[in-house]
Design a protein around this motif. Structure first.
Motif, PDB file in Angstrom:
ATOM      1  N   THR A 178       0.971  -0.970  -0.117  1.00 21.44           N
ATOM      2  CA  THR A 178      -0.199  -0.018  -0.070  1.00 21.44           C
ATOM      3  C   THR A 178       0.884   1.243  -0.144  1.00 21.44           C
ATOM      4  OG1 THR A 178      -1.627  -1.306   1.203  1.00 21.44           O
ATOM      5  CG2 THR A 178      -1.825   1.032   1.395  1.00 21.44           C
ATOM      6  N   GLN A 213       2.485   1.767  -3.246  1.00 23.94           N
ATOM      7  CA  GLN A 213       1.408   2.504  -4.122  1.00 23.94           C
ATOM      8  C   GLN A 213       1.307   4.288  -4.210  1.00 23.94           C
ATOM      9  OE1 GLN A 213       0.065   0.830  -7.283  1.00 23.94           O
ATOM     10  NE2 GLN A 213       1.394  -0.978  -6.521  1.00 23.94           N
ATOM     11  N   GLU A 214       1.257   4.125  -2.874  1.00 27.16           N
ATOM     12  CA  GLU A 214       1.113   5.645  -2.476  1.00 27.16           C
ATOM     13  C   GLU A 214       2.485   6.688  -2.883  1.00 27.16           C
ATOM     14  OE1 GLU A 214       0.834   5.912   1.812  1.00 27.16           O
ATOM     15  OE2 GLU A 214      -1.100   5.135   1.623  1.00 27.16           O
ATOM     16  N   LEU A 264       4.449   5.454  -5.670  1.00 29.57           N
ATOM     17  CA  LEU A 264       4.242   5.297  -6.868  1.00 29.57           C
ATOM     18  C   LEU A 264       3.144   6.615  -7.642  1.00 29.57           C
ATOM     19  CD1 LEU A 264       4.236   1.711  -7.806  1.00 29.57           C
ATOM     20  CD2 LEU A 264       5.983   3.351  -8.140  1.00 29.57           C
ATOM     21  N   ALA A 265       2.310   6.857  -6.878  1.00 29.33           N
ATOM     22  CA  ALA A 265       1.321   8.060  -7.190  1.00 29.33           C
ATOM     23  C   ALA A 265       2.032   9.413  -7.051  1.00 29.33           C
ATOM     24  CB  ALA A 265      -0.059   7.767  -6.364  1.00 29.33           C
ATOM     25  N   ARG A 266       2.588   9.474  -5.834  1.00 24.38           N
ATOM     26  CA  ARG A 266       3.230  10.755  -5.504  1.00 24.38           C
ATOM     27  C   ARG A 266       4.309  11.003  -6.629  1.00 24.38           C
ATOM     28  NH1 ARG A 266       6.482  12.329   0.030  1.00 24.38           N
ATOM     29  NH2 ARG A 266       6.941  14.521  -0.403  1.00 24.38           N
ATOM     30  N   HIS A 267       5.221   9.946  -7.030  1.00 22.43           N
ATOM     31  CA  HIS A 267       6.150  10.389  -7.902  1.00 22.43           C
ATOM     32  C   HIS A 267       5.688  10.565  -9.341  1.00 22.43           C
ATOM     33  CE1 HIS A 267       9.338   9.027 -10.827  1.00 22.43           C
ATOM     34  NE2 HIS A 267      10.287   9.292  -9.772  1.00 22.43           N
ATOM     35  N   ALA A 268       4.586  10.077  -9.807  1.00 23.51           N
ATOM     36  CA  ALA A 268       3.817  10.439 -10.704  1.00 23.51           C
ATOM     37  C   ALA A 268       3.400  11.622 -11.073  1.00 23.51           C
ATOM     38  CB  ALA A 268       2.841   9.394 -11.182  1.00 23.51           C
ATOM     39  N   GLU A 269       2.844  12.237  -9.863  1.00 25.64           N
ATOM     40  CA  GLU A 269       2.329  13.621  -9.943  1.00 25.64           C
ATOM     41  C   GLU A 269       3.412  14.617  -9.841  1.00 25.64           C
ATOM     42  OE1 GLU A 269      -0.860  14.735  -9.942  1.00 25.64           O
ATOM     43  OE2 GLU A 269      -1.466  12.668 -10.049  1.00 25.64           O
ATOM     44  N   LYS A 272       4.993  15.229 -13.462  1.00 24.77           N
ATOM     45  CA  LYS A 272       4.346  16.022 -14.268  1.00 24.77           C
ATOM     46  C   LYS A 272       4.498  17.676 -14.084  1.00 24.77           C
ATOM     47  CE  LYS A 272      -0.096  13.239 -13.898  1.00 24.77           C
ATOM     48  NZ  LYS A 272      -1.423  13.237 -13.381  1.00 24.77           N
ATOM     49  N   SER A 283      -1.005  18.092  -1.685  1.00 20.61           N
ATOM     50  CA  SER A 283      -0.557  17.399  -0.700  1.00 20.61           C
ATOM     51  C   SER A 283       0.874  17.583  -0.411  1.00 20.61           C
ATOM     52  CB  SER A 283      -0.480  15.951  -1.049  1.00 20.61           C
ATOM     53  OG  SER A 283      -0.025  15.515  -2.420  1.00 20.61           O
ATOM     54  N   GLN A 320      11.382  15.039  -5.548  1.00 16.10           N
ATOM     55  CA  GLN A 320      11.359  13.626  -6.419  1.00 16.10           C
ATOM     56  C   GLN A 320      12.126  12.563  -6.074  1.00 16.10           C
ATOM     57  OE1 GLN A 320      11.543  15.318 -10.522  1.00 16.10           O
ATOM     58  NE2 GLN A 320       9.219  15.598 -10.471  1.00 16.10           N
TER      59      GLN A 320
END
Length: 747
Positions: free
Chosen positions: A255, A258-259, A261-266, A269, A281, A340
């Motif tokens: 879990t 996944q968090e 990975l989502a932060r890294h993706a944001e 950008k 966040s 990052q």
């Protein structure tokens, strides 16, 4: 409508209902001598037979058969002493089995040995010792025939009965058999318990070895598989809890991954063109990043305001703001890049944590699978050990119970009553045997009498004439007794007088007061009143066979008619065996045949007899062809001429069955009297004679029963024939004194 009962019909109904009983009584009355002889014979034979039988005495003892014996150790003794079942059908089988055991060879041989019965030669009916010694087995087989077992109804009791010719020996044998049966049952129970105990001991040893082997195998299995001393179920629970914890940790790590990975993706950008587009966040997590973004946003707003005021890109103020905006953007992007990098480092750590936790979970899972395989084998070994342990404990318990039961010696069969020496024999039952013999003799006598009566088809009574032959009974003639005939037969006959006559055919004339004369006059009356409008002037007297007394009947009827004042002529038409010329003391050289051939007239051959108003015509010379003469017109003319000369014509003729003469003559007569002789004429013969008359349509008036011995028991109920036997006239004394009135009272 009122219904009225008919007394005549009711009386007839009663007679019909009593007819079978009356027939039986009649048969008994007729055949009483045979029945009495058979009764006496059966009684005597049964008495003699009973006296020849040896006296048999019976001794009996009573035993109790209890399928549910007393069990001091409780129901546990069932396995050690199988003495019976509790349900009804098993109890029935148990009782029947015990009844057979009482008379079994084993029990009887034991009783024989106890008594030494094989050496008691009187028991076998021997007077001395036989050449070959009698074995115990042979004695037991002989003894079995003397023993009977009789259950007492609605109880658990049974009677052992022994029969013997000696009462003391019967008692000893009865006691010995009962004792042998009880001892054999106890020995059987003890033997069964001992056998069970020995078997249980062997089973205990075998199960003990198996149990020890199971325990050793289970220990080696734990040791080789490095299993803890605790139960395998606890080890399995520990691995299960460990796997749950590892699974929870791995889930949390994934879990977190996944968090990240989502932060890294944001964060990826964010570029130079959209540096202000930071996730909320991230801004909330870093105040420095938030202040730098604020500076960058305010610089952009201030530039848009200057541009809005009309200041160009080259305006110093705008260029100054561009420099500030560039610095703030560069600082903002640098901070974003630092963030990052931190996220990427955290992500790498998380991934390593995930891999480690997954490896730990897989290891735990593998250990769990391996433990499951070991658990199956463990449970199999432990189950075998547990079963042997329980079996071992149960066998030990039963072994102790069997040992106690063997020492207890409980018996479910008890002797309730010992045998008592009998005082009276039970066989032979003389009164019963005599009664049976009497009944057999009576039945045999009745059967023999009935058979004799059935085989006797002769005509005896008037009822048989009317019932069996279907013709009218018009009278009878009693048998003629010789003087002092009753005394010669050893009977006392009350004879009123002695008949003195030259021939029985003339008794009606010679002794008009006799019973035979009265009977003849009775026949005459019946003939006169049978057809009063057209009297029978021509009468033919015939019979079915010779020797039935038709000549005597013809003479008696003729004499009786002549005594009534009529001119009567008796003609002898028996052209084969004529007799009238001898009866009336005439020569037989002139008679009917002379008239028929034209050698004489009726006036020449008809002669008066010693009987007033009676003429006779004998047969004359015997011709070779009597039947042809009777077929001729001369014979018809002869009858017509005789009818003109006399009031009545009585013709004596030959028998109907033997020749056809009588049948030919009967067609020219007004009527035919058919004569039957009591106890001699048979029904078939009489029917054949009547059939000969019926074939020519001859008129038959009726039948006369001749030679009736009224002293016979068959006629004992014909009371109205009493005076036809001796007549009704004054009696005479032995000294021929004056007549004595039989109805006068004696003084």
């Amino acid at each position: 409508m009122i219904e009225t009962s008919n007394p005549a019909m009711s009386h007839k109904g009663r007679e019909d209902s009593l007819a079978p009983l009356l027939n039986v009584l009649t048969m008994v009355r007729k055949q009483w001598a045979i029945i009495a002889a058979c009764l006496l014979l059966g009684t005597g034979l049964s008495l003699v037979y009973s006296k020849t039988l040896p006296r048999i005495y019976q001794a009996q003892s009573m035993v109790e058969l209890d399928p549910n014996a007393f069990r001091p150790l409780g129901e546990k003794m069932n396995s050690a002493m199988p003495l019976g079942a509790d349900d009804f059908w098993n109890n029935q089988e148990y009782y029947e089995t015990q009844y057979r055991i009482i008379t079994s060879t084993k029990v009887l041989e034991r009783a024989v040995r106890d008594l030494g019965l094989q050496n008691d030669y009187d028991f076998f009916g021997l007077k001395a010792a036989p050449e070959k010694p009698i074995t115990v087995e042979e004695t037991a087989q002989t003894l079995r025939a003397h023993i009977t077992v009789e259950p007492v109804k609605n109880s658990r009791l049974a009677l052992i009965k022994v029969e013997d010719i000696q009462p003391k020996r019967a008692k000893r044998i009865c006691d010995a058999v009962a004792t042998a049966f009880i001892d054999q049952n106890l020995e059987k129970a003890i033997s069964a318990t001992s056998d069970s105990l020995a078997w249980l001991g062997s089973q205990v040893d075998a199960v003990k070895k198996d149990l020890e082997h199971n325990e050793n195998t289970l220990y080696e299995f734990k040791r080789s598989n490095d299993l803890p001393s605790t139960s395998i179920n606890e080890s399995s629970n520990m691995i299960r809890l460990e796997m749950q914890d590892l699974n929870s940790a791995l889930t949390r790590t994934r879990t977190r991954k996944q968090e990240l990975l989502a932060r890294h993706a944001e964060l990826a950008k964010i570029t130079t063109e959209n540096a202000e587009s930071l996730p909320a966040s991230e801004l909330l997590a870093s105040t420095f990043l938030q202040s730098m973004r604020t500076q960058y946003v305010e610089g952009l707003r201030a530039k848009r305001m200057l541009l809005a005021e009309g200041k160009g890109e080259n305006h110093p103020a705008v260029k100054s703001l561009d420099m500030k905006i560039l610095e703030s953007r560069t600082a903002l992007l640098a901070e974003v890049k630092n963030i990052q990098g931190a996220v990427e480092r955290d992500l790498a750590v998380i991934q390593r944590e995930e891999a480690g936790e997954a490896a730990l979970y897989e290891a735990a899972h593998k250990r769990a699978v391996d433990l499951n395989m070991k658990e199956i084998e463990y449970h199999r070994l432990d189950r075998s050990r547990e079963q042997n342990e329980k079996l071992y404990a149960m066998l030990l318990e039963h072994m102790k119970d069997a040992d106690l039961a063997r020492n207890n010696k409980a018996n479910n069969i008890h002797l309730i009553e010992v045998a008592v020496e009998p005082t009276a024999p039970i066989r032979p039952r003389v009164p019963l045997n005599i009664a049976i013999g009497a009944v057999i003799g009576l039945v045999f006598g009745v059967g023999l009498g009935w058979l004799r009566g059935s085989l006797d088809n002769s005509i005896k009574t008037p009822e048989q004439i009317e019932k069996d032959l279907g013709i009218t009974f018009i009278g009878m003639l009693p048998a003629v007794e010789e003087p002092n005939a009753g005394k010669a037969k050893g009977r006392r006959v009350p004879t009123r007088r002695t008949l003195q006559s030259s021939s029985p055919a003339l008794i009606v004339h010679d002794d008009p007061h006799s019973g035979l004369a009265e009977a003849a006059r009775s026949i005459r009356t019946n003939l006169m009143f049978t057809n009063p409008d057209r009297p029978y002037r021509r009468l033919l007297v015939s019979s079915a066979a010779p020797g039935e007394g038709k000549t005597t009947i013809a003479c008696s009827i003729a004499i009786a008619l002549a005594q009534s004042g009529q001119r009567v002529c008796i003609i002898d038409c028996d052209l084969r065996r004529p007799q009238l010329h001898r009866i009336f003391e005439r020569s037989g050289d002139r008679g009917v045949t002379n008239v028929l051939v034209g050698e004489a007239a009726i006036e020449d051959v008809a002669r008066p007899t010693k009987v007033e108003n009676l003429w006779s015509i004998p047969a004359g010379p015997i011709p070779p062809n009597p039947a042809d003469l009777f077929h001729s017109d001369r014979f018809k003319k002869f009858l017509d001429d005789a009818s003109e000369s006399f009031d009545r014509i009585i013709i004596d003729s030959p028998p109907l069955v033997a020749v056809t003469d009588s049948a030919i003559i009967s067609t020219l007569m007004d009527g035919t009297v058919f004569v039957l002789r009591a106890f001699r004429t048979t029904r078939p013969l009489a029917r054949q004679g009547l059939r000969a008359l019926a074939d020519v349509d001859a008129p038959v008036i009726g039948a006369v029963l001749n030679d009736m011995d009224l002293n016979r028991h068959e006629y004992s109920y014909y009371h109205y024939y009493y005076y036809k036997r001796e007549g009704y006239a004054p009696t005479q004394t032995a000294s021929d004194g004056p007549p004595v009135d039989p109805d006068a009272a004696s003084v």
